[in-house]
Design a protein around this motif. Structure first.
Motif, PDB file in Angstrom:
ATOM      1  N   SER A  54      18.059 -36.164  -7.031  1.00  0.00           N
ATOM      2  CA  SER A  54      17.291 -35.009  -7.492  1.00  0.00           C
ATOM      3  C   SER A  54      18.179 -33.787  -7.344  1.00  0.00           C
ATOM      4  O   SER A  54      18.829 -33.597  -6.310  1.00  0.00           O
TER       5      SER A  54
ATOM      6  N   PRO B 107      14.370 -28.459  -9.713  1.00  0.00           N
ATOM      7  CA  PRO B 107      13.681 -28.224 -10.984  1.00  0.00           C
ATOM      8  C   PRO B 107      14.595 -27.587 -12.017  1.00  0.00           C
ATOM      9  O   PRO B 107      15.422 -26.731 -11.705  1.00  0.00           O
TER      10      PRO B 107
ATOM     11  N   ARG C  73       4.379 -37.838 -10.879  1.00  0.00           N
ATOM     12  CA  ARG C  73       5.357 -37.476 -11.913  1.00  0.00           C
ATOM     13  C   ARG C  73       4.866 -36.276 -12.728  1.00  0.00           C
ATOM     14  O   ARG C  73       5.627 -35.325 -12.997  1.00  0.00           O
TER      15      ARG C  73
ATOM     16  N   LEU D 234       5.196 -33.067 -10.708  1.00  0.00           N
ATOM     17  CA  LEU D 234       6.581 -32.637 -10.549  1.00  0.00           C
ATOM     18  C   LEU D 234       7.159 -32.121 -11.863  1.00  0.00           C
ATOM     19  O   LEU D 234       7.946 -31.161 -11.875  1.00  0.00           O
TER      20      LEU D 234
ATOM     21  N   LYS E 285       6.344 -28.693 -12.375  1.00  0.00           N
ATOM     22  CA  LYS E 285       7.177 -27.785 -11.569  1.00  0.00           C
ATOM     23  C   LYS E 285       8.587 -27.640 -12.122  1.00  0.00           C
ATOM     24  O   LYS E 285       9.401 -26.915 -11.549  1.00  0.00           O
TER      25      LYS E 285
ATOM     26  N   TYR F 271      10.776 -30.376 -12.797  1.00  0.00           N
ATOM     27  CA  TYR F 271      11.667 -31.501 -12.512  1.00  0.00           C
ATOM     28  C   TYR F 271      11.822 -32.382 -13.746  1.00  0.00           C
ATOM     29  O   TYR F 271      10.848 -32.700 -14.426  1.00  0.00           O
TER      30      TYR F 271
ATOM     31  N   HIS G 207      12.463 -36.525  -6.153  1.00  0.00           N
ATOM     32  CA  HIS G 207      12.074 -35.158  -6.533  1.00  0.00           C
ATOM     33  C   HIS G 207      11.046 -34.584  -5.558  1.00  0.00           C
ATOM     34  O   HIS G 207      11.056 -33.381  -5.270  1.00  0.00           O
ATOM     35  N   LEU G 208      10.159 -35.434  -5.056  1.00  0.00           N
ATOM     36  CA  LEU G 208       9.142 -34.969  -4.116  1.00  0.00           C
ATOM     37  C   LEU G 208       9.787 -34.481  -2.822  1.00  0.00           C
ATOM     38  O   LEU G 208       9.407 -33.436  -2.273  1.00  0.00           O
TER      39      LEU G 208
ATOM     40  N   SER H 299      11.341 -31.183  -3.463  1.00  0.00           N
ATOM     41  CA  SER H 299      10.352 -30.102  -3.584  1.00  0.00           C
ATOM     42  C   SER H 299       9.881 -29.604  -2.222  1.00  0.00           C
ATOM     43  O   SER H 299       9.427 -28.460  -2.098  1.00  0.00           O
TER      44      SER H 299
END
Length: 629
Positions: free
Chosen positions: A97, A100, A126, A129, A132, A134, A147-148, A151
């Motif tokens: 990741s 964003p 998903r 994200l 946001k 991503y 990605h989480l 974040s």
């Protein structure tokens, strides 16, 4: 199934990571990869995260990292068995990741993550994200976790993962690192196995102790819900409540995972090797068993089996695949010899239906790896219903299944590499027969003298198996016929019906021939419609009380032009003839006959697959250790 290796060290750890992946190849996979933090090698160079991924074998990944000079003292590696998304490089782990709005993750990745398991709510996450900013480059549920974590990152990777997993629903074992923390790997587990390896000024994560063979034998088994923080020369474990675990709660254990166990030796495939290891495996499983007593099944924490056996009035067996068929065989033994009611459930189905719990039942789980996700979930479901008398028949003494069951019997099959289980199955049968004898004695249905007589016959099994293995040339001639077919039917009666099921499973697993098994008495209730000259019919024909009934079923096949392939005991008066191919078993072994009759069926599937040119040890779409639902 999917394998994880991770490390924090002061040396170039890439050779250890990829060697660990090679140790886990037996699980089955369709892609592999490694990621390192380049700055971690000497602490001075400014490099960040770098990865290499491949849909070829780990051997090709080794060449790739060498040619691309991928090096680092902190890293994570993975073998993937595809669940979400096709087997392709963009779906292979590790996933990055970059935050964003950034798509070029290879150049500016901030988080690198590998994951075993399945995230059930990945689609909802998903969408959140993506809103946001991503950008997703794969179809996997794993990229969602990467990605989480990003974040939630605010300078501390442990906290970021701790916050991220609060949103996850499903099963996971996770290893993750961040470009801003070059000497740190953080892990978490829920529903998938993960262990910590303690080295000399270096620490490791893995999904299996075998991955660390030759690197460290100091292992900490992480419990359900644990998180672990690895740094150079130190680590700590936090439980699902956020409490830091003391050494007494998560002790370091010495585990000897011998890498030599995976050597192929003179055999063409691991499956062939493992078929021929069965006499030794049975002998090892019985080693030290002087008499059959409940104490053989005492628990790792000192739980006494005899107290449990005295109190129970029923056995519930939970298992999947080949292990399920061993349980089906044991049902005949337990009800016929021990006089105790026995139900066998497919573990993946059991916990999703309403059942009537019996607090006085002995819940028996069967698993080669002891990490089978469906069986573990079924065990926990049974426990939640108040069935606390639990016992496992398992090949791995340090597995989750052994740790979570009150009682256990450890088979000693040794490492099994081939995806299609062979020696694990026969040693499970041996363990289940010993359990039958112990239960029978506890209930007064089997005398000590009878038990000793059965045990004496069991000690003869290794020699009897050697005689069965000598039939291999005859089985090869059958395989030449089967290699040209696309369908096959397997028949058995009574205790040999589960053996027919196992034979059909083996054939379909590795040769890709469609095979079904039926109780022979069911022929005229449907499957007889399939019989013609192109449908080989394999029949297990022991010299028992159902033989004459079975002969009538065989005549039903011949009358429809079917071709029979019969495994017949001596004195059955079944002879070779037109449309009738007979292999004579060396001897009749009574109630232990299933352990012998399954071996020619293993050889038949093996040699058929070899003749068809399939990947015997790593059949398509399958994995050895099924650690996801």
């Amino acid at each position: 199934m999917c394998g994880i290796v991770g490390a924090v060290s002061t040396r170039n750890i890439v050779p250890v990571l990829v060697q660990g992946l090679q140790r886990l190849e037996y699980r089955g996979y369709d892609s592999c990869g490694v990621a390192v933090h380049e700055a971690s090698l000497d602490g001075r160079q400014p490099g960040g995260l770098r990865r290499a991924r491949s849909t070829a074998r780990v051997a090709e990944l080794v060449e790739q990292v060498a040619s691309e000079q991928v090096q680092g003292a902190t890293g994570i590696a993975h073998t993937r068995w595809a669940t979400h998304g096709a087997p392709a490089v963009h779906n292979a782990h590790p996933h990055f990741s970059a935050g964003p709005g950034v798509a070029d993750v290879q150049a500016v990745g901030r988080v690198a993550l590998v994951h075993n398991g399945i995230i059930e709510n990945h689609e909802a996450l998903r969408s959140e994200l993506q809103a946001k900013g991503y950008q997703f480059l794969s179809q996997t549920d794993t990229e969602v976790i990467a990605h989480l974590v990003d974040s939630h990152y605010d300078g501390d990777l442990f906290t970021a993962l701790q916050q991220a997993i609060k949103s996850l629903r499903g099963a996971y074992a996770i290893a993750v690192m961040h470009k801003d923390e070059p000497h740190r790997v953080v892990g978490a587990r829920a529903g998938s196995p993960l262990i910590l390896g303690v080295g000399n000024n270096e620490n490791f994560l893995a999904s299996d102790a075998m991955a660390l063979a030759g690197v460290t034998d100091q292992i900490v088994y992480l419990a359900e819900g644990d998180m672990v923080d690895l740094q150079i020369g130190r680590y700590w474990v936090v439980d699902h409540n956020g409490k830091t675990m003391e050494a007494a709660d998560r002790p370091v254990k010495t585990v000897h995972a011998h890498s030599g166990a995976v050597e192929l030796g003179p055999y063409r495939h691991y499956m062939q090797k493992e078929i021929f290891e069965q006499p030794r495996a049975i002998a090892d499983t019985l080693e030290g068993v002087q008499s059959v007593v409940p104490e053989l099944f005492d628990g790792v924490e000192g739980d006494a089996a005899w107290r449990v056996f005295k109190d129970i009035d029923e056995v519930l067996i939970l298992a999947c695949g080949t292990s399920y068929y061993s349980g089906c065989t044991a049902k005949y033994w337990m009800e016929g010899l021990a006089g105790i009611r026995c139900n066998v459930e497919v573990a993946s189905e059991y916990r999703y239906r309403k059942s009537v719990p019996n607090p006085r039942a002995l819940v028996v789980t069967i698993s080669q790896s002891g990490e089978t996700a469906d069986t573990l979930a079924a065990l926990r479901h049974a426990q939640s219903l108040g069935m606390t008398n639990t016992l496992t028949i398992c090949n791995v003494a340090t597995s989750a299944m052994v740790r979570e069951c009150k009682l256990s019997y450890i088979t000693r099959a040794g490492m099994e590499i081939g995806v299609a289980s062979t020696k694990a199955f026969t040693t499970q049968l041996a363990g289940l027969f010993l359990l039958t004898l112990a239960l029978g004695q506890s209930k007064g249905h089997i005398t000590e003298a009878q038990s000793d007589a059965y045990l004496e016959k069991m000690r003869h099994l290794p020699l009897a198996l050697q005689a069965v293995l000598a039939l291999e040339p005859q089985v090869v001639s059958w395989a030449e016929d089967f290699a040209r077919k696309e369908n096959a039917l397997f028949l058995g009666r009574g205790i040999h019906y589960p053996i027919a099921l196992e034979g059909a499973l083996k054939l379909k697993e590795i040769s890709y021939i469609h095979a079904e098994a039926y109780p022979a008495g069911e022929l005229k209730h449907g499957p007889l419609a399939l019989v013609d000259s192109e449908m080989p019919v394999v029949t297990v024909a022991p010299n028992d009380e159902l033989l004459e009934k079975l002969k009538s079923n065989m005549q039903e096949v011949r009358a429809r032009g079917g071709v029979l392939y019969v495994l017949a005991d001596a004195n059955t008066n079944i002879e070779n003839a037109e449309g009738m191919h007979v292999i004579r078993m060396p001897e009749h072994y009574g109630v232990l006959s299933p352990i012998l009759h399954v071996v020619p069926l293993q050889l038949l599937s093996y040699h058929t697959a070899v003749a068809r040119g399939t990947d015997v040890d790593k059949p398509r779409n399958l994995a050895k250790s099924v650690t996801v639902e």
